[in-house]
Design a protein around this motif. Structure first.
Motif, PDB file in Angstrom:
ATOM      1  N   HIS A 194     -13.146 -67.413 -87.113  1.00 31.93           N
ATOM      2  CA  HIS A 194     -11.958 -66.912 -86.427  1.00 31.93           C
ATOM      3  C   HIS A 194     -10.723 -67.760 -86.677  1.00 31.93           C
ATOM      4  N   THR A 195     -10.908 -69.073 -86.667  1.00 33.08           N
ATOM      5  CA  THR A 195      -9.757 -69.970 -86.759  1.00 33.08           C
ATOM      6  C   THR A 195      -9.607 -70.636 -88.113  1.00 33.08           C
ATOM      7  N   PRO A 246     -18.647 -67.482 -84.368  1.00 28.59           N
ATOM      8  CA  PRO A 246     -19.119 -67.182 -85.725  1.00 28.59           C
ATOM      9  C   PRO A 246     -18.571 -68.197 -86.729  1.00 28.59           C
ATOM     10  N   THR A 247     -19.393 -68.527 -87.729  1.00 32.17           N
ATOM     11  CA  THR A 247     -18.995 -69.519 -88.715  1.00 32.17           C
ATOM     12  C   THR A 247     -19.073 -68.960 -90.137  1.00 32.17           C
ATOM     13  N   LYS A 248     -18.420 -69.670 -91.031  1.00 32.59           N
ATOM     14  CA  LYS A 248     -18.457 -69.337 -92.460  1.00 32.59           C
ATOM     15  C   LYS A 248     -18.859 -70.583 -93.235  1.00 32.59           C
ATOM     16  N   LEU A 264       0.690 -60.656 -71.397  1.00 37.23           N
ATOM     17  CA  LEU A 264      -0.764 -60.763 -71.329  1.00 37.23           C
ATOM     18  C   LEU A 264      -1.200 -61.617 -72.513  1.00 37.23           C
ATOM     19  N   THR A 265      -1.670 -62.816 -72.236  1.00 33.86           N
ATOM     20  CA  THR A 265      -2.107 -63.713 -73.297  1.00 33.86           C
ATOM     21  C   THR A 265      -3.550 -63.405 -73.674  1.00 33.86           C
ATOM     22  N   VAL A 266      -3.811 -63.364 -74.979  1.00 32.74           N
ATOM     23  CA  VAL A 266      -5.138 -63.024 -75.488  1.00 32.74           C
ATOM     24  C   VAL A 266      -5.797 -64.275 -76.055  1.00 32.74           C
ATOM     25  N   ILE A 267      -7.012 -64.557 -75.596  1.00 30.92           N
ATOM     26  CA  ILE A 267      -7.740 -65.761 -76.011  1.00 30.92           C
ATOM     27  C   ILE A 267      -9.073 -65.373 -76.648  1.00 30.92           C
ATOM     28  N   ASP A 268      -9.393 -65.994 -77.777  1.00 32.64           N
ATOM     29  CA  ASP A 268     -10.733 -65.906 -78.345  1.00 32.64           C
ATOM     30  C   ASP A 268     -11.577 -66.964 -77.646  1.00 32.64           C
ATOM     31  N   THR A 308      -9.184 -70.336 -78.361  1.00 26.47           N
ATOM     32  CA  THR A 308      -7.876 -70.379 -79.004  1.00 26.47           C
ATOM     33  C   THR A 308      -7.039 -69.183 -78.581  1.00 26.47           C
ATOM     34  N   VAL A 309      -5.731 -69.388 -78.468  1.00 22.63           N
ATOM     35  CA  VAL A 309      -4.808 -68.323 -78.091  1.00 22.63           C
ATOM     36  C   VAL A 309      -4.458 -67.505 -79.327  1.00 22.63           C
TER      37      VAL A 309
END
Length: 438
Positions: free
Chosen positions: A366-367, A336-338, A92-96, A101-102
């Motif tokens: 997140h990335t 969401p950003t920083k 089960l692949t999880v994506i944001d 993104t994976v």
């Protein structure tokens, strides 16, 4: 459903593969203001096409972490996480989804096909076609915590709005059934005879009815969920395959894979009110959150048909990947950003000041990827405008500002505020930077 795609793929000279994507909460707050409505198209030939429904264009194609030939797509809730089943990899692949993104690949059972998420977002349920089981995945830890035996060819899967009952269709030729699972105990508590080879299931928004697509009966069974009995059947066209229910629960939309059409069913009246020609071999259907538009995957055509649900007419077509199968449409919030602000220097000039080197760097929370091309506004901590700059390829915005004397040295030495207002793709953020004397 899986069985038919496997046969079609064999006829095309390619191995059949299945996958499913389901969007679920990941604990990230939805950004304020408008949000995107995106479609996710699982292509049996590989990859997931990301559709912007505002423009009806494919904006991205995701590779599902080595998983081959995505199969089906389902949708849940806030749209911040996606799950894709990879039938060859048994994962089960999880994506944001805000960043597409994976994040992970979770081992599940043999031949994962369908996916659904509990209303709370705490658990993901995966039907394993070859194993005849349902894997229960903890959404917080991303681990399989239980395996529920249900029977051969576990395919389409749905859950009631209260999360208490799970329904699993068995894609077995002949008199078919749908398993009923109590999610409190994760045990099978019933088996509903529905028709010849049930493949897809959907529950009405009020939880009162379950619709079951029987692909070799060429009909849809309507089940009363209080008694788990069939209360009616609605004939559709040849080899129906997928089903979606309108947000108001009044209508069901059913793809007819060999009839090359979309049937529109009045659920209360148990009648078909329209049959709309679409592309070649339609498989899945999904509606926009407001119910105004239905999209249909056309396996042989490699396209999506766009259907206006008010006029019940096809109003357009979108090319996607090779052999599109599954489909999901949902609100997807901004990522969401920083924002990190730096250190600027204050220089006295005639009748005022110059603040040199105001800067801030914008990244995805997140990335960690830089966010380019976004306007950053710089102000004093008391709100006086300083300057505005656009982030570059590494996410950095920088500018100098001339400031009148009336602003005052004491105010400037309190530092500055850098802010990004946010948009549909990236959420707003604010940071505080320092100002020192040159």
């Amino acid at each position: 459903m899986l069985g038919q795609i496997r046969k079609v793929s064999a006829l095309c000279g390619a191995a059949a593969v299945g996958a499913a994507l389901l969007l679920v909460p990941s604990g990230t707050a939805i950004a304020e203001g408008p949000v995107r409505v995106l479609g996710y198209v699982a292509n049996n030939g590989g990859g997931v096409s990301v559709l912007d429904t505002a423009t009806n264009t494919v904006t991205n194609t995701l590779v599902d972490s080595g998983g081959d030939s995505p199969y089906g797509v389902g949708v849940a809730f806030d749209g911040t996480r996606g799950y894709i089943t990879n039938i060859r990899d048994n994962t089960l692949t999880v994506i944001d989804t805000p960043t597409n993104t994976v994040d992970a690949a979770v081992p599940v059972g043999d031949g994962p096909a369908g996916v659904v998420v509990s209303p709370s977002g705490g658990h993901v349920y995966v039907s394993n076609y070859r194993a005849g089981t349902v894997s229960v995945v903890d959404a917080a830890t991303l681990t399989t915590t239980e395996t529920i035996p249900v029977g051969a060819n576990a395919d389409g899967i749905a859950i009631t709005p209260n999360g208490k009952r799970l329904y699993v269709a068995h894609d077995v030729v002949g008199a078919g059934t749908v398993s009923v699972i109590d999610t409190a105990t994760n045990t099978e508590v019933g088996d509903i005879p529905t028709g010849n080879t049930p493949t897809a299931v959907a529950v009405t928004p009020d939880g009162a009815k379950l619709l079951v697509v029987n692909k070799f009966s060429n009909d849809v069974a309507v089940v009363d969920t209080a008694s788990d009995t069939v209360i009616g059947r609605v004939p559709v066209s040849f080899i129906p395959h997928g089903v979606a229910i309108s947000p108001d629960g009044a209508r069901a939309y059913v793809t007819n894979s060999e009839g090359h059409s979309l049937s529109v069913v009045d659920i209360a009246a148990l009648t078909t009110v329209a049959q709309i020609p679409v592309g070649s071999r339609p498989i899945s259907v999904a509606l926009t959150p407001d119910g105004s538009t239905a999209y249909v995957t056309n396996y042989n055509s490699g396209t999506l048909s766009i259907v206006d649900t008010a006029t019940l007419a096809v109003v357009g077509s979108v090319p996607v990947g090779v052999h599109p199968v599954g489909l999901a449409i949902h609100h997807v919030p901004a990522a969401p950003t920083k924002l990190v602000a730096g250190y600027a220097q204050l220089q006295l000039r005639l009748l005022g000041f110059t603040v040199r080197g105001l800067d801030a760097t914008l990244t995805e929370s997140h990335t960690g990827r830089p966010v380019a091309g976004k306007p950053i506004t710089f102000r004093t901590v008391k709100g006086h405008p300083l300057c505005t700059a656009i982030t570059n390829s590494v996410g950095k915005a920088q500018c100098d500002a001339n400031v009148p004397l009336l602003v005052g040295v004491s105010t400037l030495l309190l530092g500055y505020t850098a802010s990004y207002a946010g948009d549909l793709t990236h959420g707003r953020s604010v940071a505080h930077g320092r100002i020192g004397l040159l």
